[in-house]
Scaffold this active site. Structure first.
Site, mmCIF file in Angstrom:
data_model
loop_
_atom_site.group_PDB
_atom_site.id
_atom_site.type_symbol
_atom_site.label_atom_id
_atom_site.label_comp_id
_atom_site.label_asym_id
_atom_site.label_seq_id
_atom_site.Cartn_x
_atom_site.Cartn_y
_atom_site.Cartn_z
ATOM 1 N N ASP A 43 43.040 74.740 34.228
ATOM 2 C CA ASP A 43 41.623 74.903 35.008
ATOM 3 C C ASP A 43 42.317 75.342 36.391
ATOM 4 O O ASP A 43 43.160 74.895 37.112
ATOM 5 C CB ASP A 43 41.068 73.367 35.488
ATOM 6 C CG ASP A 43 39.913 73.408 36.172
ATOM 7 O OD1 ASP A 43 39.009 74.281 35.779
ATOM 8 O OD2 ASP A 43 39.939 72.806 37.159
ATOM 9 N N GLU A 48 42.490 80.120 33.701
ATOM 10 C CA GLU A 48 41.688 80.756 34.682
ATOM 11 C C GLU A 48 42.530 81.379 35.541
ATOM 12 O O GLU A 48 43.267 80.756 36.317
ATOM 13 C CB GLU A 48 40.761 79.796 35.102
ATOM 14 C CG GLU A 48 39.615 79.124 34.186
ATOM 15 C CD GLU A 48 38.717 78.023 34.858
ATOM 16 O OE1 GLU A 48 37.381 78.386 34.885
ATOM 17 O OE2 GLU A 48 39.228 77.373 35.757
#
Length: 781
Positions: free
Chosen positions: A335, A365
């Site tokens: 994340d 990400e």
């Protein structure tokens, strides 16, 4: 003190055996540390917290080396709980859970001592990762544990729990597979689970109480104990070992179905600082601060972890490796990976691949959630992954396909023109954008964040109000009212013709969007429920909207079975044909040839047995127009077989195209292939010999028509006996061919008038002589 006190051992935390337990805590600034042992989990208050940790058996620990405090306790401590009592150099005293906890009490209140082996489910020692030849073979499916089985109408016994993944043989009223059997039938290779390490915002003591109004749902991006499974997904969060066993049962069940498991990991921030896993142990070390000394907020939720600091980096590496080894996890999605320095991610990928398993997939990400003091050169953004063994989300491709994430902005599949170039870049695996290899790009349209695919399509087509959606924020309707009532009266599938599902425009757009993803170079990911036209009722941030919005509604499978079958067929096609799974820029440049890129149409060929495929050539077409288009395709001696059209997808021939033109339905895709050894069409071979008295043949070529295909240029391919020779194939029924001998692209004509070649019936071949300056040809044979 922090800069010099680095401990490189992989044994921090509690190392348990039946004879003794050894405790190691890195706390370099502590004046004194004691181990506090407890018989129970403590007294919980009304909020589900334990605030009083006095009264335990407190044993002083030894200041050992490299900032580590050490204690060896003889005897069997399984079933006991513990905390560390830390006296700071300022004289302050604080109790802290072990940051390296392997088990915890309910709500993570205290660390627990367990015999991990005793909680292994039967058969765990024999559990193996499903075989995978290469990361190129991955097809990812992003899924939330609770969403999977929370549907009140579905037949799960363990709704919202890890154990729901162990329930096989479940069917709906029409006999369709649901649950884990559905995942196996769909054909995905990996399930990417939203965060499942212990998080703070769901009270595990009340999650199964139907009378409790406390939150029972969260995505899990609020971590507390990084090395412990979340307790709200366990059948009994009060027993620390139960969540360990049931989590492993879930992993083992998926592995037995041939499906690997990826964890969504949140090493960029913690839910709380003062009550988090790090600050009470080593104040000021684990978090980044800005120039004014305030907590940095690149995560957007109040803090960010200082991953570039040696012991924070070590913690993340130790944690990832622990999950991979202890829980047999097959991949990790980071994340907000932009907040994790590139050196840390690179070191993780290197060590995990070298020392654990090279087939473990690592991606994340490549952006932050806000401004960060981490220097730009250290942020793990797109491009930083080049040849480093990990992958990143491709938001360029995502936006090209669908448009923006939450608004009415459109992309190629949702109605925006002139997006062909961006689509082509994504099709090629971003090798001319930010990647060295297609394996470095994760291709997707939607995931848990933002509008999901169906709701995004409704919004781009202006149908969200017609569907009855109202704005939802933080799990409640903006302006008041009952969320449940809104959901129950909404009509998210009003636009779908239930008798002809695949003919509905919104369905076509959804299939086209993910069809592009599933047939492009790179690693594809779909969101759970896309194959069932899942809706979240317009909620673009459903992180705590509960089951009413988030649960996968299994009743959609029989309603939209043709959609599921189409997805299954595309996955089957991809898995059977390595042409869709190339691994290098060089392969892409050699084997991927564009055929058309204009007027809302993209067509390309995967040619010459791309990546060792058994199909010689494959044509892929995406038509984003509402209307049918006609596409010129190369001549094939055996014809082009159709594997995917607007109604069906798979690995078998649906039709055979014998012309050099194919019709592609509006808002659809098509995949055609040319087989080696396929039955050849009845054809004639025509050889042309061209003779010029001046002997100057450079630039001269033939323009032919009436061949049964499109008029086209034919080049002379060789010289023989002083003549230029060309050859081509025509269908057996052709009796007359028109031709012109021309210089380059109509700079001159050998003869001004059109000329013709007569072919006799029953001929399988003909050789014709054309002399310069003559309007007539002469048959030689």
């Amino acid at each position: 003190m922090y800069d010099t006190a680095y401990y490189d051992g992989r044994d921090l935390g509690c190392t348990y055996s039946g004879m003794e337990s050894i405790f190691r805590l890195w706390a370099p600034d502590a004046r004194k540390v004691s181990l506090a042992l407890y018989q129970d989990a403590g007294s919980y208050n009304s909020e589900g917290k334990v605030t009083d940790h006095a009264g335990g058996l407190e044993i002083g620990m030894k200041e050992w080396k490299d900032g580590v405090w050490f204690l060896r306790f003889f005897g069997d401590l399984a079933g006991r709980y513990y905390m560390y009592k830390i006296e700071g150099r300022d004289g302050g005293i604080r109790y802290a859970a072990d940051p390296y906890s392997r088990a915890v009490s309910a709500n993570g209140a205290r660390s627990a001592i367990v015999d991990l082996k005793a909680w292994n489910p039967p058969g765990w020692e024999e559990d193996k990762r499903p075989p995978m030849e290469s990361l190129r073979d991955s097809v990812l499916y992003e899924l939330h544990v609770r969403d999977f089985s929370a549907d009140p109408e579905a037949g799960f016994k363990y709704k919202g729990k890890y154990k729901a993944f162990t329930e096989t043989g479940l069917r709906d009223d029409e006999g369709n597979k649901i649950g884990i059997d559905h995942l196996e039938e769909l054909g995905v290779t990996h399930v990417h689970l939203l965060p499942v390490s212990d998080f703070q915002t769901v009270n595990e003591l009340r999650v199964d109480d139907p009378d409790s109004s406390e939150p029972k749902y969260n995505w899990g991006y609020d971590p507390q104990h990084y090395n412990v499974p979340e307790g709200s997904y366990a059948t009994d969060p009060l027993k620390p070992g139960v969540r360990i066993r049931e989590f492993k049962e879930m992993v083992m069940a998926l592995h037995r179905k041939g499906i690997r498991v990826i964890l969504d990991v949140v090493y960029n921030h913690t839910y709380s600082v003062e009550e988090g896993p790090f600050e009470p142990v080593v104040p000021g070390y684990y978090y980044r601060r800005d120039a004014e000394g305030k907590l940095a907020n690149g995560s957007g939720v109040g803090n960010e972890l200082a991953t570039e600091r040696p012991m924070m980096r070590k913690y993340i590496l130790d944690s990832v490796r622990y999950w991979a080894e202890e829980y047999h996890i097959d991949g990790f999605r980071f994340d907000l990976m932009g907040l994790i320095d590139t050196d840390t991610i690179t070191q993780i990928a290197d060590e995990i691949h070298r020392e654990v398993d090279p087939s473990i997939l690592i991606y994340g990400e490549p952006w932050t959630g806000g401004e960060t003091p981490l220097p730009l050169r250290q942020q793990t953004l797109k491009g930083t992954q080049r040849s480093k063994g990990f992958s990143v989300f491709n938001d360029h491709f995502r936006a090209a396909i669908k448009g923006d994430s939450d608004g009415q902005g459109k992309g190629f599949a949702t109605g925006r023109p002139e997006m062909e170039a961006e689509i082509i870049e994504g099709i090629k695996g971003a090798v001319h954008d930010f990647a060295d290899s297609p394996l470095e790009t994760i291709n997707y349209v939607t995931v848990h964040d933002n509008l999901n695919l169906w709701d995004k399509i409704l919004k781009t087509q202006g149908q969200q109000m017609e569907a009855g959606f109202q704005e939802i924020r933080d799990g409640e309707l903006v302006g008041g009212g009952s969320l449940r009532e809104m959901v129950e009266r909404s009509e998210p599938y009003r636009s779908v013709d239930k008798e002809h599902v695949l003919q509905s425009e919104t369905v076509k757009r959804a299939i086209l969007a993910n069809g592009i993803v599933l047939t492009s170079q790179g690693i594809p990911m779909i969101q759970a429920g896309d194959e069932l036209l899942r809706t979240k009722y317009g909620d673009h941030n459903s992180y705590r909207s509960g089951d009413i919005v988030n649960a996968i509604r299994w009743e959609n499978k029989p309603k939209f079975k043709p959609v599921f079958d189409y997805y299954r067929g595309l996955i089957e096609l991809r898995k059977n044909h390595p042409a869709f799974r190339m691994t290098s820029k060089e392969q892409v440049e050699k084997h991927l040839k564009m055929l058309r890129s204009e007027d809302n149409t993209v067509a390309y060929m995967l040619k010459d047995y791309a990546n060792g495929d058994v199909w010689k050539n494959i044509i892929v077409v995406y038509n984003a127009n509402r209307h049918e288009i006609n596409l010129n395709i190369p001549f094939s001696l055996t014809g082009w077989k159709v594997a995917v059209n607007s109604k069906h997808a798979g690995n078998e021939a649906l039709d055979c195209i014998v012309d050099e033109e194919v019709a592609v339905a509006g808002l659809s895709m098509m995949v055609l292939y040319e087989e080696v050894g396929g039955a050849p069409r009845q054809v004639k071979k025509v050889e042309i010999q061209y003779e010029r008295p001046d002997g100057k043949y450079d630039g001269w070529n033939l323009w032919v028509w009436g061949t049964g295909y499109h008029e086209r240029r034919v080049d002379f391919e060789r010289m023989e006996n002083g003549r230029a020779v060309a050859s081509f194939i025509v269908p057996s029924h052709v009796k007359r061919i028109g031709y012109i001998v021309r210089l380059n692209d109509w700079e001159a004509k050998d003869v001004e008038r059109d000329s013709y070649i007569e072919l006799g019936p029953g001929q399988s071949a003909a050789t014709v002589l054309i002399r310069s300056g003559s309007e007539h040809s002469k048959k030689i044979s």
